[in-house]
Design a protein around this motif. Structure first.
Motif, short mmCIF file in Angstrom:
data_model
loop_
_atom_site.label_atom_id
_atom_site.label_comp_id
_atom_site.label_asym_id
_atom_site.label_seq_id
_atom_site.Cartn_x
_atom_site.Cartn_y
_atom_site.Cartn_z
N TYR A 184 0.55 31.05 8.67
CA TYR A 184 1.78 30.25 8.65
C TYR A 184 2.63 30.58 9.89
N LEU A 213 -8.35 26.02 12.88
CA LEU A 213 -8.57 27.01 11.83
C LEU A 213 -10.06 27.21 11.49
N PRO A 251 0.27 29.20 -2.16
CA PRO A 251 -1.11 29.44 -2.61
C PRO A 251 -1.92 28.16 -2.85
N GLN A 275 3.90 37.40 -0.66
CA GLN A 275 4.67 36.74 -1.72
C GLN A 275 4.39 37.31 -3.12
N ILE A 310 1.17 26.44 4.69
CA ILE A 310 -0.06 27.14 4.36
C ILE A 310 0.23 28.41 3.56
N SER A 311 1.50 28.84 3.54
CA SER A 311 1.80 30.07 2.82
C SER A 311 1.93 29.84 1.31
N ALA A 323 -2.92 33.80 4.73
CA ALA A 323 -2.15 32.56 4.60
C ALA A 323 -0.77 32.75 5.25
N GLU A 324 -0.13 33.90 4.99
CA GLU A 324 1.20 34.12 5.58
C GLU A 324 1.11 34.37 7.08
N ASN A 326 6.79 21.98 6.59
CA ASN A 326 7.92 22.42 5.77
C ASN A 326 8.68 21.25 5.15
N GLU A 346 0.97 29.62 13.30
CA GLU A 346 1.11 28.19 13.60
C GLU A 346 2.53 27.90 14.06
N PRO A 368 -3.76 35.70 0.42
CA PRO A 368 -2.32 35.57 0.71
C PRO A 368 -1.90 36.19 2.03
N LEU A 402 -4.30 22.63 12.22
CA LEU A 402 -3.35 22.92 11.13
C LEU A 402 -1.91 22.67 11.54
N CYS A 403 -1.17 21.94 10.72
CA CYS A 403 0.25 21.67 10.97
C CYS A 403 1.07 21.91 9.70
N ASN A 404 2.03 22.84 9.77
CA ASN A 404 2.95 23.09 8.65
C ASN A 404 4.23 22.32 8.87
N ILE A 447 -8.46 31.78 4.64
CA ILE A 447 -7.07 31.35 4.52
C ILE A 447 -6.60 31.44 3.07
N SER A 448 -7.54 31.59 2.13
CA SER A 448 -7.11 31.63 0.72
C SER A 448 -6.59 33.02 0.33
N LEU A 460 -3.31 25.15 16.49
CA LEU A 460 -4.30 26.09 15.96
C LEU A 460 -5.48 25.35 15.36
N ALA A 466 -2.97 26.87 0.51
CA ALA A 466 -3.91 27.81 1.12
C ALA A 466 -5.32 27.58 0.56
N GLU A 467 -5.40 27.40 -0.77
CA GLU A 467 -6.73 27.18 -1.35
C GLU A 467 -7.29 25.80 -0.99
N THR A 514 -6.63 24.13 1.73
CA THR A 514 -7.01 24.18 3.14
C THR A 514 -8.32 24.96 3.33
#
Lengths: 329, 329
Positions: free
Chosen positions: B79, B94, A72, B277, A69-70, B75-76, A98, B82, B72, A94-96, B69-70, B92, A75-76, A78
């Motif tokens: 991240y 959202l 951009p 970022q 989600i980090s 979003a971080e 990586n 989660e 930054p 939400l699931c990240n 979430i959009s 989570l 993020a948009e 989502t």
């Protein structure tokens, strides 16, 4: 073994009514519902996979698996997915991942246990068979998993062509494609790889040589990426154009030019991909290929809900991209 | 009124067993569980608030309400939230509120219905009483809601001082604080407002006049913000330093300077806030006040889990900030 018809007969109800109970669809009195369940139990009726899935109570939750989600772009995406899901009465888990294979497996198991109604798969790194036995509606983002799983993507091939054509029309003789490992040839099933193919086709048809620079697949090592870009520019001083496979990479390219005192756009022209917020924030503002993130998110949620409701869906949903010209070309 | 002991006696079970059923803890046969529930119903046993909370099955889900979430920063933050939630076995849900009051009320109702185990409130725009009757563990981010609700924040006052001091030490005589409406004086309970207070204190103690420019509260209108910043710089050509209340605003300031051909840092120096970022992506790279987003996320999840487990928590959790000097100062 008894079938649906036997259950209906014994319960003294129509097949349609029993089916509606199993599908949890339309108005059914509590009395009728209980009767159907009781008869099914008495007859030891084993609904098939499909019926079993429908049998489950809906949770109104959708699992969303994305790389991170980090980034951009995600993020948009989502943000809009949550907006449209909420509109339809669904919530997002939400699931990240990586892009980690074992993390993705864990998340899928977790989502199944939590009985989400569907999964949106924006990070598909596993082999195809993992997704085929999920017994859950899936919508895939940017990767064709199988013929049975709908995919939402943008016209990456056309996007690559648009970017290359803009650079060529603006006079670039040595445009290079810069991308991360994940967009490279080793991930053929990732549709984003078609950006490169579009770029190559356009550059070759103009009689030029396609060039490429592959960055590390890691997302956050800006300093290393920057060193790689600077080294490439120093080895190849003839480079006068860059098509970056994302706006974030384009921002790294702009910074490399800043450090090398290469003027944008007079000495080098840059085109990004995505049109996320950063494209409108950096200086000079970035020319880029715009993906319609909002419309794609709307489509993903529609495909999710249609599948949950047992409706037919179209399998390949490709959205048009547009060229946005700003200060870097 | 019957109590737990009466229920245990009538069911022919130990208090411990009945308690385990209520707590949903350890192995309990389905037969025993049903018996306890039946007896409680027969006796019209009313568990107290605590027992009722324990009665609920845990969902292992945490509701996360943030503005969007959009952005930054969120979003971080999300991240890492989660990441740490997953580590503790929580998922989570959202929710983007867009700082809209009715949307926030809807989300809270929805989260209660879905029986999340706790709520992380990163967008607290409602009156305090809305949160006090939630009957759910809450952790607040960057806003003091009440004495009973733990809050996680960074040292915004110190952050404002650090930013102003850096600008002053680098020779700025007319540094201005640029912020969005949401960070302004009308939102006193938002701790981010203390960034301005820190800046003012430091500027005044250096014998200078605090200056401020308030941008529209809307998040995405970069073009309008840019016009406002350009207009301000044209009216106030003496401005030689900017403390922006976020890195995103700092990026807008950099772009305004680019358009006005004001050289950074020789003619004007800029300090952002957050260290997301984008601060490492833009050119020149942004000097900024770093919030420890990862550590704060870890703390938020720890506070959530401790509350769910009925443990004591510390109420005000303020994290130190650090100055990161890069190319804009």
């Amino acid at each position: 073994m008894p079938n649906l018809k036997d259950v209906a007969k014994k319960a003294g109800l129509s097949i349609n009514t029993v089916s509606r109970v199993l599908n949890n669809r339309g108005y059914i009195s509590e009395k009728t519902r209980e009767k159907v369940y009781r008869v099914m139990k008495e007859m030891n009726y084993q609904p098939n996979e499909m019926a079993r899935a429908l049998f489950r109570k809906r949770s109104n939750m959708i699992g969303l698996i994305i790389p991170t989600i980090s980034h951009p772009f995600f993020a948009e995406l989502t943000y809009y997915l949550e907006y449209y899901a909420d509109h339809k009465g669904y919530k997002l888990l939400l699931c990240n991942s990586n892009r980690n294979v074992s993390k993705e497996v864990e998340y899928i198991e977790m989502l199944k246990k939590n009985q989400v109604d569907a999964i949106i798969m924006g990070s598909a790194v596993l082999d195809v068979q993992h997704y085929l036995h999920l017994d859950l509606p899936i919508v895939s983002f940017d990767r064709v998993i199988s013929e049975d799983i709908p995919v939402v993507t943008s016209n990456n091939l056309e996007g690559g062509k648009l970017a290359a054509r803009l650079l060529i029309n603006k006079g670039c003789l040595h445009p290079v494609f810069i991308f991360r490992g994940i967009d490279g040839p080793q991930h053929r099933s990732m549709l984003a790889g078609q950006r490169r193919q579009g770029y190559e086709a356009e550059v070759e048809s103009a009689g030029m040589e396609p060039l490429q620079l592959q960055l590390d697949a890691e997302g956050s090592k800006h300093i290393e990426n920057n060193a790689a870009i600077i080294a490439y520019f120093q080895e190849h001083p003839e480079i006068d154009g860059v098509f970056a496979s994302s706006d974030v990479i384009a921002a790294e390219v702009i910074h490399a030019c800043y450090l090398l005192k290469k003027d944008i756009p007079s000495e080098i022209k840059i085109v990004g991909y995505d049109d996320v917020q950063i494209a409108s924030l950096i200086s000079p503002r970035l020319s880029t290929v715009r993906q319609p993130i909002q419309e794609m998110s709307d489509s993903i949620i529609q495909l999710v809900v249609k599948q949950i409701e047992g409706k037919e869906v179209s399998m390949v949903n490709t959205f048009p991209v547009t060229l946005v010209e700003r200060g870097t070309t």
